[in-house]
Design a protein around this motif. Sequence first.
Motif, PDB file in Angstrom:
ATOM      1  N   GLY A  62       0.715  -1.241   0.041  1.00 33.20           N
ATOM      2  CA  GLY A  62      -0.062   0.040   0.056  1.00 33.20           C
ATOM      3  C   GLY A  62       0.720   1.173  -0.154  1.00 33.20           C
ATOM      4  N   VAL A  63       1.947   1.274   0.652  1.00 31.60           N
ATOM      5  CA  VAL A  63       2.796   2.467   0.860  1.00 31.60           C
ATOM      6  C   VAL A  63       4.214   2.053   0.197  1.00 31.60           C
ATOM      7  CG1 VAL A  63       3.723   4.034   2.206  1.00 31.60           C
ATOM      8  CG2 VAL A  63       1.489   3.361   2.605  1.00 31.60           C
ATOM      9  N   VAL A  64       4.666   2.857  -0.657  1.00 30.24           N
ATOM     10  CA  VAL A  64       5.901   3.037  -1.049  1.00 30.24           C
ATOM     11  C   VAL A  64       6.578   4.541  -1.319  1.00 30.24           C
ATOM     12  CG1 VAL A  64       7.437   2.429  -3.087  1.00 30.24           C
ATOM     13  CG2 VAL A  64       5.696   0.780  -2.450  1.00 30.24           C
ATOM     14  N   SER A  65       7.663   4.593  -0.566  1.00 31.30           N
ATOM     15  CA  SER A  65       8.162   6.079  -0.726  1.00 31.30           C
ATOM     16  C   SER A  65       8.483   6.579  -1.896  1.00 31.30           C
ATOM     17  CB  SER A  65       9.518   6.274   0.476  1.00 31.30           C
ATOM     18  OG  SER A  65      10.514   5.735  -0.159  1.00 31.30           O
ATOM     19  N   PRO A  66       8.206   7.782  -2.112  1.00 33.81           N
ATOM     20  CA  PRO A  66       8.631   8.363  -3.430  1.00 33.81           C
ATOM     21  C   PRO A  66       9.949   8.153  -3.466  1.00 33.81           C
ATOM     22  CG  PRO A  66       7.367  10.055  -2.154  1.00 33.81           C
ATOM     23  CD  PRO A  66       7.746   9.054  -1.295  1.00 33.81           C
ATOM     24  N   THR A  67      11.109   8.300  -2.815  1.00 29.52           N
ATOM     25  CA  THR A  67      12.300   8.104  -3.171  1.00 29.52           C
ATOM     26  C   THR A  67      12.737   6.578  -3.649  1.00 29.52           C
ATOM     27  OG1 THR A  67      13.136   9.567  -1.452  1.00 29.52           O
ATOM     28  CG2 THR A  67      14.788   8.084  -2.019  1.00 29.52           C
ATOM     29  N   PHE A  68      12.018   5.626  -2.936  1.00 27.51           N
ATOM     30  CA  PHE A  68      12.382   4.227  -3.168  1.00 27.51           C
ATOM     31  C   PHE A  68      11.696   4.141  -4.573  1.00 27.51           C
ATOM     32  CE2 PHE A  68      11.048  -0.093  -3.510  1.00 27.51           C
ATOM     33  CZ  PHE A  68      12.453  -0.835  -3.152  1.00 27.51           C
ATOM     34  N   ALA A  69      10.581   4.596  -4.807  1.00 27.81           N
ATOM     35  CA  ALA A  69       9.798   4.218  -6.193  1.00 27.81           C
ATOM     36  C   ALA A  69      10.675   4.824  -7.175  1.00 27.81           C
ATOM     37  CB  ALA A  69       8.427   4.969  -6.309  1.00 27.81           C
ATOM     38  N   HIS A  70      11.316   5.995  -7.072  1.00 31.55           N
ATOM     39  CA  HIS A  70      12.189   6.625  -8.133  1.00 31.55           C
ATOM     40  C   HIS A  70      13.353   5.702  -8.325  1.00 31.55           C
ATOM     41  CE1 HIS A  70       9.684   9.979  -9.634  1.00 31.55           C
ATOM     42  NE2 HIS A  70       9.140  10.119  -8.006  1.00 31.55           N
ATOM     43  N   ASP A  71      13.884   5.329  -7.266  1.00 35.93           N
ATOM     44  CA  ASP A  71      15.311   4.742  -7.198  1.00 35.93           C
ATOM     45  C   ASP A  71      15.059   3.421  -7.789  1.00 35.93           C
ATOM     46  OD1 ASP A  71      16.495   6.916  -5.762  1.00 35.93           O
ATOM     47  OD2 ASP A  71      16.672   5.664  -4.059  1.00 35.93           O
ATOM     48  N   PHE A  72      14.085   2.791  -7.591  1.00 39.29           N
ATOM     49  CA  PHE A  72      13.756   1.351  -8.261  1.00 39.29           C
ATOM     50  C   PHE A  72      13.533   1.614  -9.746  1.00 39.29           C
ATOM     51  CE2 PHE A  72      11.096  -2.084  -9.665  1.00 39.29           C
ATOM     52  CZ  PHE A  72      11.781  -3.264  -8.935  1.00 39.29           C
ATOM     53  N   TYR A  73      12.768   2.671 -10.230  1.00 39.81           N
ATOM     54  CA  TYR A  73      12.525   2.930 -11.481  1.00 39.81           C
ATOM     55  C   TYR A  73      13.903   3.020 -12.302  1.00 39.81           C
ATOM     56  CZ  TYR A  73      10.378   4.991 -15.780  1.00 39.81           C
ATOM     57  OH  TYR A  73       9.874   5.003 -17.017  1.00 39.81           O
ATOM     58  N   LYS A  74      14.771   4.024 -11.643  1.00 40.54           N
ATOM     59  CA  LYS A  74      15.896   4.221 -12.318  1.00 40.54           C
ATOM     60  C   LYS A  74      16.755   3.128 -12.282  1.00 40.54           C
ATOM     61  CE  LYS A  74      20.232   6.934 -11.832  1.00 40.54           C
ATOM     62  NZ  LYS A  74      20.890   7.735 -10.876  1.00 40.54           N
ATOM     63  N   ALA A  75      16.858   2.227 -11.306  1.00 43.75           N
ATOM     64  CA  ALA A  75      17.499   1.000 -11.261  1.00 43.75           C
ATOM     65  C   ALA A  75      17.022   0.147 -12.694  1.00 43.75           C
ATOM     66  CB  ALA A  75      17.591   0.247 -10.125  1.00 43.75           C
ATOM     67  N   ALA A  76      15.595   0.194 -12.812  1.00 39.34           N
ATOM     68  CA  ALA A  76      15.166  -0.747 -13.840  1.00 39.34           C
ATOM     69  C   ALA A  76      15.709  -0.097 -15.183  1.00 39.34           C
ATOM     70  CB  ALA A  76      13.584  -0.994 -13.842  1.00 39.34           C
ATOM     71  N   THR A  77      15.605   1.440 -15.420  1.00 43.61           N
ATOM     72  CA  THR A  77      15.706   1.998 -16.727  1.00 43.61           C
ATOM     73  C   THR A  77      16.653   2.772 -17.052  1.00 43.61           C
ATOM     74  OG1 THR A  77      14.478   4.041 -15.770  1.00 43.61           O
ATOM     75  CG2 THR A  77      13.385   2.209 -16.543  1.00 43.61           C
ATOM     76  N   ASP A  78      17.683   2.966 -16.055  1.00 45.42           N
ATOM     77  CA  ASP A  78      18.825   3.901 -16.396  1.00 45.42           C
ATOM     78  C   ASP A  78      19.666   3.392 -17.699  1.00 45.42           C
ATOM     79  OD1 ASP A  78      20.636   6.055 -15.273  1.00 45.42           O
ATOM     80  OD2 ASP A  78      22.220   4.332 -15.762  1.00 45.42           O
ATOM     81  N   PRO A  79      19.892   4.172 -18.483  1.00 45.82           N
ATOM     82  CA  PRO A  79      20.658   3.731 -19.964  1.00 45.82           C
ATOM     83  C   PRO A  79      22.041   3.068 -19.442  1.00 45.82           C
ATOM     84  CG  PRO A  79      19.749   5.870 -20.295  1.00 45.82           C
ATOM     85  CD  PRO A  79      19.578   5.326 -18.649  1.00 45.82           C
ATOM     86  N   ALA A  80      22.677   3.597 -18.492  1.00 52.79           N
ATOM     87  CA  ALA A  80      24.196   2.920 -18.352  1.00 52.79           C
ATOM     88  C   ALA A  80      24.263   2.003 -17.356  1.00 52.79           C
ATOM     89  CB  ALA A  80      24.925   4.228 -17.788  1.00 52.79           C
ATOM     90  N   SER A  81      23.395   1.793 -16.298  1.00 54.53           N
ATOM     91  CA  SER A  81      23.312   0.848 -15.316  1.00 54.53           C
ATOM     92  C   SER A  81      21.887   0.186 -14.919  1.00 54.53           C
ATOM     93  CB  SER A  81      23.930   1.554 -13.990  1.00 54.53           C
ATOM     94  OG  SER A  81      22.820   2.581 -13.525  1.00 54.53           O
ATOM     95  N   GLY A  82      21.092   0.227 -15.870  1.00 53.29           N
ATOM     96  CA  GLY A  82      19.617  -0.176 -15.670  1.00 53.29           C
ATOM     97  C   GLY A  82      19.549  -1.525 -16.189  1.00 53.29           C
ATOM     98  N   ILE A  83      18.746  -2.400 -15.572  1.00 54.66           N
ATOM     99  CA  ILE A  83      18.406  -3.670 -15.593  1.00 54.66           C
ATOM    100  C   ILE A  83      17.783  -4.087 -17.136  1.00 54.66           C
ATOM    101  CG2 ILE A  83      17.364  -5.845 -14.887  1.00 54.66           C
ATOM    102  CD1 ILE A  83      19.951  -4.740 -13.128  1.00 54.66           C
ATOM    103  N   ILE A  84      16.708  -3.186 -17.376  1.00 58.00           N
ATOM    104  CA  ILE A  84      16.040  -3.490 -18.559  1.00 58.00           C
ATOM    105  C   ILE A  84      16.958  -3.122 -19.872  1.00 58.00           C
ATOM    106  CG2 ILE A  84      14.051  -2.626 -20.016  1.00 58.00           C
ATOM    107  CD1 ILE A  84      12.416  -2.527 -17.517  1.00 58.00           C
ATOM    108  N   PRO A  85      17.521  -1.875 -19.894  1.00 52.67           N
ATOM    109  CA  PRO A  85      18.523  -1.608 -20.977  1.00 52.67           C
ATOM    110  C   PRO A  85      19.446  -2.954 -21.203  1.00 52.67           C
ATOM    111  CG  PRO A  85      18.169   0.297 -19.817  1.00 52.67           C
ATOM    112  CD  PRO A  85      17.481  -0.688 -19.159  1.00 52.67           C
TER     113      PRO A  85
END
Length: 138
Positions: A109-132
């Motif tokens: 129900g609750v995820v902090s904005p910082t954690f959500a943004h960090d998670f999204y970046k970890a998944a999508t960052d062009p240099a170090s993201g998992i999805i790229p």
Amino acid sequence: MTASDLEVLCEQKLSDAGILLDADRNATAYYLTGIAVECAIKVVGAKRVETATVPERDFCRDFYQHDLTKLLSFAGLKAQLESRIGSDVAFSDSWSLVRAWTVDSRYTGVVSPTFAHDFYKAATDPASGIIPWIKAYW
């Protein structure tokens, strides 16, 4: 469902997650980002299926589970993951964050904005993201 269908789903879930992050709907953004990672990995796994053969029962069962670490093994990316983790600290940090995701996060129900943004970046960052990184194997 085809690998191409999964590619589209991955991109849709990431887009939706970005919109939700902007709207401070952090828990759902976190969940959808994890689903996008799962879809990205399943693209690689789906491409392992030969169209003229019936996949082994275990293959099908493994395809439909949601553990990201197990899915990477299923997709044949375990050795590549370990190699990248050993040589890239930022990528290793991204994987550490992303691998903890579970499909049960849909009940969070609750995820902090910082954690959500960090998670999204970890998944999508062009240099170090998992999805790229996974997309290099599409």
